[in-house]
Design a protein around this motif. Structure first.
Motif, PDB file in Angstrom:
ATOM      1  N   ASN A 154       3.271   9.256 -10.026  1.00 52.88           N
ATOM      2  CA  ASN A 154       2.476   9.397 -10.918  1.00 52.88           C
ATOM      3  C   ASN A 154       1.909  10.817 -11.116  1.00 52.88           C
ATOM      4  N   GLN A 155       1.449  11.602 -10.304  1.00 55.94           N
ATOM      5  CA  GLN A 155       0.943  12.351  -9.839  1.00 55.94           C
ATOM      6  C   GLN A 155       1.628  14.166 -10.195  1.00 55.94           C
TER       7      GLN A 155
ATOM      8  N   ASP B 200       0.578  -1.107  -0.367  1.00 61.40           N
ATOM      9  CA  ASP B 200       0.079   0.228   0.002  1.00 61.40           C
ATOM     10  C   ASP B 200       0.683   0.782   0.219  1.00 61.40           C
TER      11      ASP B 200
ATOM     12  N   THR C 201       1.586   6.235  -7.287  1.00 62.79           N
ATOM     13  CA  THR C 201       0.438   6.981  -6.972  1.00 62.79           C
ATOM     14  C   THR C 201       0.954   8.619  -7.219  1.00 62.79           C
ATOM     15  N   ILE C 202       1.435   8.922  -5.958  1.00 71.01           N
ATOM     16  CA  ILE C 202       2.134  10.352  -6.166  1.00 71.01           C
ATOM     17  C   ILE C 202       3.257  10.888  -6.518  1.00 71.01           C
TER      18      ILE C 202
ATOM     19  N   THR D   3       1.481   1.869  -3.547  1.00 67.55           N
ATOM     20  CA  THR D   3       1.036   1.839  -4.288  1.00 67.55           C
ATOM     21  C   THR D   3       0.945   3.249  -3.839  1.00 67.55           C
ATOM     22  N   SER D   4       1.060   3.683  -2.669  1.00 66.40           N
ATOM     23  CA  SER D   4       0.428   5.634  -3.079  1.00 66.40           C
ATOM     24  C   SER D   4       1.677   6.493  -2.947  1.00 66.40           C
TER      25      SER D   4
END
Length: 209
Positions: free
Chosen positions: A134-135, A124, A131-132, A127-128
């Motif tokens: 990628n943002q 997790d 995600t950050i 993944t977080s």
């Protein structure tokens, strides 16, 4: 009377010695797990039965017969009896081992659950973080696109200004050339006319004088 007292003391001494020997010899044994055992009054098949024990029951070993085939035991109901020695084992029965095994299984399951939870937490987190990241990449790409667009617009504006400047330079040079041509033309005309005009006036002045 004295002999009776001496005999009583001797009997008590033997009883005490027997109890000490009994306590020293006592050991935990277990009924084997593959059968039920019948309890006998003495060390042999000629003695009557007084009960039975289930496989896995814990007993206390008291003594062994002279031939070693039978063992005198005490069960959890405080019954003293004899059983065949081959039906006893030193290893704890499955019945005795089951709680410990269940506890070990529970500990292993808890460790596995904790490891799985830690693994999931780590996944997790990754993944977080992904995600950050990628943002942030998307934001940087967006900003880059905006900067590229602004750069293209500024380059276009610079080219337009350069074109306008070139046009003004050409227009100014044309204006100066035109004005220079006019001045030169006027000077040429004046250079041709003035010599003709000025001598005539002088001649007229001479005639008038």
């Amino acid at each position: 009377m004295y002999k009776k007292k001496l005999l009583l003391v001797f009997i008590l001494f033997l009883a005490s010695l027997a109890m000490i020997s009994f306590a020293a010899f006592a050991a935990d044994k277990y009924i084997t797990d593959d059968l039920s055992v019948y309890l006998r009054r003495g060390p042999g098949t000629q003695y009557g039965l007084i009960g039975s024990l289930k496989s896995g029951d814990k007993v206390t070993e008291l003594e062994t017969s002279s031939d070693g085939k039978y063992t005198r035991i005490k069960d959890d109901r405080n019954r003293i009896s004899w059983v065949e020695s081959e039906l006893l084992t030193n290893s704890p029965s499955l019945k005795e081992q089951l709680p410990a095994l269940e506890q070990q299984i529970a500990i292993l399951q808890e460790k596995e659950s904790s490891a799985t939870q830690d693994k999931q937490t780590l996944i997790d987190d990754y993944t977080s973080q992904l995600t950050i990241a990628n943002q942030k990449i998307a934001e940087l790409e967006k900003q880059n696109n905006v900067l590229q667009t602004q750069t293209k617009e500024q380059v276009s504006q610079i080219e337009s200004l350069n074109n306008q400047l070139d046009e003004r330079r050409q227009s100014l040079m044309l204006t100066w050339f035109t004005r220079g041509g006019l001045v030169a033309g006027i000077g040429l005309i004046l250079g041709l006319i003035l010599p003709l005009v000025i001598p005539r006036r002088r001649k007229k002045d001479r005639w008038m004088s």
